[in-house]
Design a protein around this motif. Structure first.
Motif, PDB file in Angstrom:
ATOM      1  N   GLN A  92      41.413  45.308  40.720  1.00 40.31           N
ATOM      2  CA  GLN A  92      40.731  44.017  40.839  1.00 40.31           C
ATOM      3  C   GLN A  92      41.884  42.949  41.564  1.00 40.31           C
ATOM      4  O   GLN A  92      43.027  43.488  41.707  1.00 40.31           O
ATOM      5  CB  GLN A  92      40.427  43.293  39.802  1.00 40.31           C
ATOM      6  N   SER A  93      41.523  42.202  42.389  1.00 41.64           N
ATOM      7  CA  SER A  93      42.469  41.412  43.055  1.00 41.64           C
ATOM      8  C   SER A  93      43.265  40.618  42.222  1.00 41.64           C
ATOM      9  O   SER A  93      42.864  40.323  41.078  1.00 41.64           O
ATOM     10  CB  SER A  93      41.697  40.240  44.030  1.00 41.64           C
ATOM     11  N   GLY A  94      44.329  40.016  42.736  1.00 45.70           N
ATOM     12  CA  GLY A  94      45.387  39.298  41.759  1.00 45.70           C
ATOM     13  C   GLY A  94      44.728  38.017  41.458  1.00 45.70           C
ATOM     14  O   GLY A  94      44.805  37.468  40.506  1.00 45.70           O
ATOM     15  N   LEU A  95      44.053  37.386  42.335  1.00 44.86           N
ATOM     16  CA  LEU A  95      43.274  35.916  42.281  1.00 44.86           C
ATOM     17  C   LEU A  95      42.288  36.286  40.963  1.00 44.86           C
ATOM     18  O   LEU A  95      42.052  35.485  40.219  1.00 44.86           O
ATOM     19  CB  LEU A  95      42.728  35.635  43.420  1.00 44.86           C
ATOM     20  N   ALA A  96      41.582  37.434  40.973  1.00 46.08           N
ATOM     21  CA  ALA A  96      40.432  37.657  40.047  1.00 46.08           C
ATOM     22  C   ALA A  96      41.145  37.785  38.771  1.00 46.08           C
ATOM     23  O   ALA A  96      40.447  37.138  37.948  1.00 46.08           O
ATOM     24  CB  ALA A  96      39.451  38.746  40.446  1.00 46.08           C
ATOM     25  N   GLU A  97      42.171  38.562  38.787  1.00 43.28           N
ATOM     26  CA  GLU A  97      42.842  38.895  37.499  1.00 43.28           C
ATOM     27  C   GLU A  97      43.476  37.588  36.869  1.00 43.28           C
ATOM     28  O   GLU A  97      43.278  37.263  35.796  1.00 43.28           O
ATOM     29  CB  GLU A  97      44.069  39.757  37.766  1.00 43.28           C
ATOM     30  N   LYS A  98      44.157  36.697  37.607  1.00 45.50           N
ATOM     31  CA  LYS A  98      44.570  35.472  37.238  1.00 45.50           C
ATOM     32  C   LYS A  98      43.538  34.551  36.613  1.00 45.50           C
ATOM     33  O   LYS A  98      43.606  33.851  35.783  1.00 45.50           O
ATOM     34  CB  LYS A  98      45.369  34.734  38.281  1.00 45.50           C
ATOM     35  N   ALA A  99      42.348  34.478  37.291  1.00 43.09           N
ATOM     36  CA  ALA A  99      41.420  33.617  36.908  1.00 43.09           C
ATOM     37  C   ALA A  99      40.719  34.270  35.573  1.00 43.09           C
ATOM     38  O   ALA A  99      40.225  33.455  34.574  1.00 43.09           O
ATOM     39  CB  ALA A  99      39.874  33.689  38.144  1.00 43.09           C
ATOM     40  N   LYS A 100      40.686  35.347  35.382  1.00 41.52           N
ATOM     41  CA  LYS A 100      40.220  35.851  34.063  1.00 41.52           C
ATOM     42  C   LYS A 100      41.103  35.532  32.832  1.00 41.52           C
ATOM     43  O   LYS A 100      40.479  35.433  31.763  1.00 41.52           O
ATOM     44  CB  LYS A 100      40.088  37.711  34.275  1.00 41.52           C
ATOM     45  N   ARG A 101      42.287  35.454  33.108  1.00 37.84           N
ATOM     46  CA  ARG A 101      43.160  35.164  32.007  1.00 37.84           C
ATOM     47  C   ARG A 101      42.823  33.707  31.613  1.00 37.84           C
ATOM     48  O   ARG A 101      43.120  33.339  30.173  1.00 37.84           O
ATOM     49  CB  ARG A 101      44.594  35.184  32.461  1.00 37.84           C
ATOM     50  N   LYS A 102      42.348  32.796  32.391  1.00 35.52           N
ATOM     51  CA  LYS A 102      42.273  31.413  32.071  1.00 35.52           C
ATOM     52  C   LYS A 102      41.014  31.282  31.170  1.00 35.52           C
ATOM     53  O   LYS A 102      40.617  30.422  30.383  1.00 35.52           O
ATOM     54  CB  LYS A 102      42.049  30.603  33.261  1.00 35.52           C
ATOM     55  N   THR A 103      40.120  32.425  31.050  1.00 35.82           N
ATOM     56  CA  THR A 103      38.858  32.109  30.254  1.00 35.82           C
ATOM     57  C   THR A 103      38.976  33.117  29.050  1.00 35.82           C
ATOM     58  O   THR A 103      39.931  33.767  28.769  1.00 35.82           O
ATOM     59  CB  THR A 103      37.732  32.795  31.102  1.00 35.82           C
TER      60      THR A 103
END
Length: 103
Positions: A92-103
């Motif tokens: 997955q993209s780094g941006l998607a991975e970071k967004a996933k951590r916030k949820t």
């Protein structure tokens, strides 16, 4: 030398007497000391990166990698586990991975 080679060397040195090996001596002080030493080396690398001294940065980066592996050894985390996590993140993209951590 590869990171795998270095990790194997650290594992080997961990079995030595603390009187004969810096690695064994550091590990004998416990995971907290290994983590502290890693943090010190990371800060030194940041300082050299900001200063722009390529040679010193390379030297400090070597210290960071070494002490990261010592810290992992102190907690029984294999380099292979870290590499597997990096492999997993490649799906997955780094941006998607970071967004996933916030949820």
């Amino acid at each position: 030398m590869t990171l795998d080679d270095l990790a194997a060397l650290i594992t080997q040195r961990a079995k030595a007497s603390p009187d004969e090996s810096w690695t064994a001596k550091l590990l004998a002080k416990g995971p907290e000391k290994a983590a502290e030493k890693f943090g010190e080396e990371a800060i030194e690398a940041v300082i050299e990166a900001v200063k722009g001294d390529r040679e010193r940065l390379a030297s400090e980066a070597a210290d960071v990698l070494f002490h990261l592996l010592v810290m992992l050894e102190s907690r029984g985390v294999a380099l292979a586990e870290v590499m597997a996590e990096l492999d997993r993140r490649q799906t997955q993209s780094g941006l998607a991975e970071k967004a996933k951590r916030k949820t």
